[in-house]
Design a protein around this motif. Structure first.
Motif, mmCIF file in Angstrom:
data_model
loop_
_atom_site.group_PDB
_atom_site.id
_atom_site.type_symbol
_atom_site.label_atom_id
_atom_site.label_comp_id
_atom_site.label_asym_id
_atom_site.label_seq_id
_atom_site.Cartn_x
_atom_site.Cartn_y
_atom_site.Cartn_z
ATOM 1 N N HIS A 22 0.847 -1.379 0.116
ATOM 2 C CA HIS A 22 0.214 -0.046 0.048
ATOM 3 C C HIS A 22 0.707 1.395 -0.129
ATOM 4 O O HIS A 22 0.421 2.290 -0.760
ATOM 5 N N GLU A 23 1.948 1.137 0.902
ATOM 6 C CA GLU A 23 2.845 2.517 0.788
ATOM 7 C C GLU A 23 3.685 2.771 -0.255
ATOM 8 O O GLU A 23 3.837 4.071 -0.737
ATOM 9 N N LEU A 24 4.070 1.471 -1.054
ATOM 10 C CA LEU A 24 4.942 1.723 -2.147
ATOM 11 C C LEU A 24 4.100 1.828 -3.265
ATOM 12 O O LEU A 24 4.600 1.685 -4.359
ATOM 13 N N ASN A 25 2.549 1.715 -3.203
ATOM 14 C CA ASN A 25 1.764 1.781 -4.280
ATOM 15 C C ASN A 25 1.983 0.729 -5.267
ATOM 16 O O ASN A 25 2.058 1.107 -6.480
ATOM 17 N N THR A 26 2.069 -0.418 -4.869
ATOM 18 C CA THR A 26 2.555 -1.675 -5.856
ATOM 19 C C THR A 26 1.772 -2.810 -5.286
ATOM 20 O O THR A 26 0.891 -2.671 -4.277
ATOM 21 N N SER A 27 1.888 -4.016 -5.951
ATOM 22 C CA SER A 27 1.240 -5.185 -5.544
ATOM 23 C C SER A 27 1.847 -6.180 -4.499
ATOM 24 O O SER A 27 3.274 -5.922 -4.373
ATOM 25 N N LYS A 28 1.220 -6.939 -3.668
ATOM 26 C CA LYS A 28 2.109 -7.690 -2.784
ATOM 27 C C LYS A 28 2.930 -8.599 -3.529
ATOM 28 O O LYS A 28 3.924 -8.984 -3.006
ATOM 29 N N LYS A 29 2.702 -9.129 -4.856
ATOM 30 C CA LYS A 29 3.400 -9.913 -5.331
ATOM 31 C C LYS A 29 4.733 -9.445 -5.969
ATOM 32 O O LYS A 29 5.963 -9.877 -5.758
ATOM 33 N N ALA A 30 4.612 -7.967 -6.338
ATOM 34 C CA ALA A 30 5.856 -7.265 -6.391
ATOM 35 C C ALA A 30 6.826 -7.327 -5.194
ATOM 36 O O ALA A 30 7.925 -7.368 -5.370
ATOM 37 N N ILE A 31 6.199 -7.084 -4.109
ATOM 38 C CA ILE A 31 6.855 -6.779 -2.858
ATOM 39 C C ILE A 31 7.826 -8.334 -2.442
ATOM 40 O O ILE A 31 8.742 -8.355 -2.224
ATOM 41 N N ILE A 32 6.925 -9.427 -2.785
ATOM 42 C CA ILE A 32 7.590 -10.611 -2.371
ATOM 43 C C ILE A 32 8.604 -11.102 -3.364
ATOM 44 O O ILE A 32 9.776 -11.619 -2.956
ATOM 45 N N GLU A 33 8.504 -10.851 -4.485
ATOM 46 C CA GLU A 33 9.287 -10.894 -5.546
ATOM 47 C C GLU A 33 10.611 -10.176 -5.288
ATOM 48 O O GLU A 33 11.734 -10.871 -5.514
ATOM 49 N N ALA A 34 10.603 -9.051 -5.061
ATOM 50 C CA ALA A 34 11.586 -8.126 -4.739
ATOM 51 C C ALA A 34 12.198 -8.641 -3.541
ATOM 52 O O ALA A 34 13.496 -8.572 -3.428
#
Length: 84
Positions: A22-34
């Motif tokens: 939410h804070e980075l304005n991206t998806s949960k998938k993108a957070i986990i992959e990164a």
């Protein structure tokens, strides 16, 4: 192609992933992959893992090609005789 990954994860981690997304304005998938990519780089495993070596080992067999062919042909012939 994306695949589905199922894992039991602590609820606080799930909440943290949601907040980060939410804070980075991206998806949960993108957070986990990164996070996985970063962890792989930090541990140095990215350089140690040879994807070709670990995924293309079908040619490394303990039997000769003739034995593999014989086994496969025998199984095929048995299944064909069963239906006669």
């Amino acid at each position: 192609m994306d695949k589905i990954l199922s894992a039991r994860v602590d609820e606080s981690v799930i909440q943290q992933v949601g907040i980060l997304a939410h804070e980075l304005n991206t998806s949960k998938k993108a957070i986990i992959e990164a996070a996985i990519r970063l962890y792989s780089e930090q541990t140095g495993l990215k350089e140690k893992i040879d994807a070709f070596e670990t995924t293309c080992g079908a040619w490394k067999r303990s039997e000769t090609p003739e034995e593999s062919i014989s086994t496969a042909r025998s199984a095929f012939n048995k299944s064909m005789k069963r239906h006669n």
